[in-house]
Design a protein around this motif. Sequence first.
Motif, mmCIF file in Angstrom:
data_model
loop_
_atom_site.group_PDB
_atom_site.id
_atom_site.type_symbol
_atom_site.label_atom_id
_atom_site.label_comp_id
_atom_site.label_asym_id
_atom_site.label_seq_id
_atom_site.Cartn_x
_atom_site.Cartn_y
_atom_site.Cartn_z
ATOM 1 N N ALA A 65 -23.371 45.506 -44.423
ATOM 2 C CA ALA A 65 -24.101 45.034 -45.605
ATOM 3 C C ALA A 65 -25.125 46.056 -46.062
ATOM 4 O O ALA A 65 -25.681 46.811 -45.263
ATOM 5 C CB ALA A 65 -24.790 43.712 -45.290
ATOM 6 N N ARG A 89 -16.874 39.542 -55.563
ATOM 7 C CA ARG A 89 -18.203 39.876 -55.049
ATOM 8 C C ARG A 89 -18.465 41.370 -55.135
ATOM 9 O O ARG A 89 -19.595 41.790 -55.399
ATOM 10 C CB ARG A 89 -18.396 39.382 -53.621
ATOM 11 C CG ARG A 89 -19.876 39.299 -53.284
ATOM 12 C CD ARG A 89 -20.192 38.811 -51.895
ATOM 13 N NE ARG A 89 -19.757 37.469 -51.619
ATOM 14 C CZ ARG A 89 -20.120 36.802 -50.516
ATOM 15 N NH1 ARG A 89 -20.940 37.360 -49.648
ATOM 16 N NH2 ARG A 89 -19.662 35.592 -50.291
ATOM 17 N N ARG A 90 -17.430 42.183 -54.957
ATOM 18 C CA ARG A 90 -17.632 43.627 -55.081
ATOM 19 C C ARG A 90 -18.023 44.002 -56.504
ATOM 20 O O ARG A 90 -18.906 44.835 -56.725
ATOM 21 C CB ARG A 90 -16.364 44.381 -54.662
ATOM 22 C CG ARG A 90 -16.592 45.872 -54.484
ATOM 23 C CD ARG A 90 -15.355 46.609 -54.056
ATOM 24 N NE ARG A 90 -14.390 46.711 -55.152
ATOM 25 C CZ ARG A 90 -13.344 47.524 -55.137
ATOM 26 N NH1 ARG A 90 -13.105 48.263 -54.076
ATOM 27 N NH2 ARG A 90 -12.521 47.565 -56.153
ATOM 28 N N PHE A 122 -21.652 43.033 -57.095
ATOM 29 C CA PHE A 122 -22.586 43.959 -56.452
ATOM 30 C C PHE A 122 -22.664 45.265 -57.235
ATOM 31 O O PHE A 122 -23.743 45.851 -57.382
ATOM 32 C CB PHE A 122 -22.185 44.226 -55.005
ATOM 33 C CG PHE A 122 -23.214 45.017 -54.243
ATOM 34 C CD1 PHE A 122 -24.347 44.400 -53.741
ATOM 35 C CD2 PHE A 122 -23.068 46.379 -54.046
ATOM 36 C CE1 PHE A 122 -25.316 45.120 -53.052
ATOM 37 C CE2 PHE A 122 -24.027 47.109 -53.357
ATOM 38 C CZ PHE A 122 -25.153 46.473 -52.858
ATOM 39 N N VAL A 172 -28.606 41.196 -54.025
ATOM 40 C CA VAL A 172 -27.881 40.127 -53.350
ATOM 41 C C VAL A 172 -26.982 39.423 -54.349
ATOM 42 O O VAL A 172 -27.301 39.289 -55.530
ATOM 43 C CB VAL A 172 -28.828 39.099 -52.691
ATOM 44 C CG1 VAL A 172 -29.666 39.759 -51.625
ATOM 45 C CG2 VAL A 172 -29.712 38.413 -53.708
ATOM 46 N N ARG A 178 -19.689 42.940 -45.561
ATOM 47 C CA ARG A 178 -20.341 43.985 -46.350
ATOM 48 C C ARG A 178 -21.401 43.406 -47.286
ATOM 49 O O ARG A 178 -22.158 44.156 -47.894
ATOM 50 C CB ARG A 178 -19.308 44.760 -47.172
ATOM 51 C CG ARG A 178 -18.292 45.516 -46.343
ATOM 52 C CD ARG A 178 -17.391 46.372 -47.218
ATOM 53 N NE ARG A 178 -16.274 46.919 -46.475
ATOM 54 C CZ ARG A 178 -15.363 47.744 -46.981
ATOM 55 N NH1 ARG A 178 -15.460 48.112 -48.254
ATOM 56 N NH2 ARG A 178 -14.367 48.193 -46.251
ATOM 57 N N SER A 179 -21.415 42.096 -47.449
ATOM 58 C CA SER A 179 -22.391 41.446 -48.327
ATOM 59 C C SER A 179 -23.544 40.910 -47.491
ATOM 60 O O SER A 179 -23.332 40.284 -46.458
ATOM 61 C CB SER A 179 -21.737 40.296 -49.096
ATOM 62 O OG SER A 179 -20.660 40.771 -49.884
ATOM 63 N N GLN A 186 -25.049 35.207 -47.620
ATOM 64 C CA GLN A 186 -24.035 34.163 -47.592
ATOM 65 C C GLN A 186 -24.726 32.825 -47.794
ATOM 66 O O GLN A 186 -25.686 32.497 -47.082
ATOM 67 C CB GLN A 186 -23.280 34.178 -46.251
ATOM 68 C CG GLN A 186 -22.049 33.302 -46.218
ATOM 69 C CD GLN A 186 -20.881 33.892 -46.996
ATOM 70 O OE1 GLN A 186 -20.940 35.045 -47.405
ATOM 71 N NE2 GLN A 186 -19.846 33.117 -47.199
#
Length: 724
Positions: free
Chosen positions: A230, A419-420, A423, A436, A448-449, A452
Amino acid sequence: MEFTNATSVRADFALPAAGLALQIEAHAPGVYRVRCAPPETLLAREEKPTARQKALAEMLLARDEPVGELATSSVVGGEGWRLEQGEIALEVASNPLRLALYRGDRCVLRTVGHDALQCAGSGNDTQWRLVTALGADESLHGLGETAGDPDRRGARLVSDNAADRVGSLLWSTRGWGVYFNTLGRIEYDLAAGSSDVCRYDVHDAVLDFFLFAGEPTEILNQFTALTGRAGQPGLWPMGVWLEQAPGTSVDEALGIVETFRANEWSVDTLQLAAPAPYGFLSDKPAFEWNPERCGDIREFQSRLQKANVQLAAPTLPAVLAGTPLFEEWEDRGWLLIRDEDGSACVFPGNDVTGGQPYGLLDLTNKDVYKLWVERQRQAVDEGLGAPVCSAQVDIPDDVTARGGECGAVLRRLYPLLTRRALFDAVAGHRTPQEGVIVSSDIFPAVQRSAWQEGPRCENTWAGMEHSLRTALALGDSGIPVQTHRLGSAQHPLDSMTPELYVRWLATCVFSANFSFQGVPGLLPTAFDSSVQELVRHWLQWRYRLIPYVLGIIEDAVRTGLPVQRSMALCFPADPVAQAWDTQYMLGPALLVAPMLEPGTKARVYLPEGSAWWDMNTGWRYEGGTLLEVEAGLDTLPIFGREGHMLCLGPGGLHTGDFNSARLLDEVWMFGMPEHSPVVMRNKIRVMQMQGSSYIKGLEGLKILPSEGLEVKRRGAEVRISRAR
């Protein structure tokens, strides 16, 4: 099986009767990569991968090149080979094919039976089965989210079934881990039906998996180094969040923020409720904020800045069905399409779309991906701090993306791409990349995030335990952060007693982070003045802990370890500690024993291998001790691990109050310091010399020494020694 070749990093074998090739690679110290497929398939993947295969491989692995060293030799008797990396070895028996993983002289994992490795079908319809043995006292951890027993033994899970909440890493307290490197379907039978074997069914043209050997913390370190870690969330997301109640106005939500400020209750972020307050116009690919929700966006942003709060808001990579834009993008092929007639797949409405049916953007199309990133970045420039997006929808098998992905592969890939992309929009243009994305999706590479989102749990003692257990399970899976909700607006409120409310808040304070729910029955104003004072007390504790908690997350970038760590993860050699599965380590220094039932008495087990200091009394206890402690509503059973230190900040009403030049206020020591403390942007270092500890970086801080220690300052250096 025949041995064909060996290099310093890889050994190659042939299985001529099956028409297969087997490659075993020393990918990193303690990590083996095993690949099996027809020779021409392996050669094509290795030497001439397609652009799409390269892109998918990069989504799964952050490090594809091996960095280990392999020593290959024949085993005694000549019926197999031994592939060694120091004390870690993998033995390959030839008739029948069997694998055995060793740590020193101890076998920690082995395949079983004449059909330990099976292959059926061909091409993309290939199905592999791997069968491994389990010891009688062996427990399994990881593989995503569970609110039940943290030991996954006995479970049956399917990777692309959203309801199973499946992660990628499985590990054992015996000292092994396994990760299947594929976007295809994986079916896990973890000794279900009281058996003593695990069966893994993998649907892919190539069987590609990694075996890890070591302590669980070492396995998480290697797994996250392999698959990616992350980024850092920045400072403001570490402050307390407030979730807007469904159906309420922005004015009402900002009114709650003002009430918090007036009562000196800390808060940093306002998270808007569904439906999405911004999105595509109906007839053109431009984003617009909903004026009925937010009014003029500039004025709205000005009000947020005046209140010192950041904005989080729900979004979805979707276009509403029945709009001109939907029809235009359906014609372009920019939406996920059905195989039968090439029409866009229409999904039923949800909370984010306000109940209206929609089509999903085909994020495998680079033009669509780029457009969505640009529109989200526009929203960020207009004041959005964090998008809130869960896109793990049930995509039917007859739906195909432009890249050719469908079925299980598309179901696992889509939330990853979503999500990628978000980001990239939030942090991709910043140095360093901080930000975030709030999401509950679980998919390959989710670790990688940095953020959650936790589940919505019932407003009961069991609900609080539910949220805690999912956080520990996700931590076991290599996911660094799960946030918590203090209750749920979606469940009845009558069971939320004052005692439960305060205990839940205290547990949330000693976690990665949490949010208040903006409904009257779940706000501090729903309770009397004594509870409100306790809320103020615990929120100050939260803000004092921010430098420590953010330091743990920053440490996850280097180690892959989560903020909340289970007993099994930290103490795999102590089976008694593992039985206390609702206790947890908050980073390396603090053991927390949440109060999960009414009353003021709690039983706590202090694991073997360390001594522990009671933060409430200052008393020291040896590890392996079972205690009964008293904890009023203003305390929680918390113990510092000997040799560690806890660095605390001065607190505040929001992170804007933090002074970067004076981030820390005081240091608590648990016995003689031996380890450098975890703290945001850590510049504090501990060194031992001649029986004393010398610490650099504590200038001007209040130091609370443990009993029996003497503190002396010498310029920029602090000396800690035994009191004479």
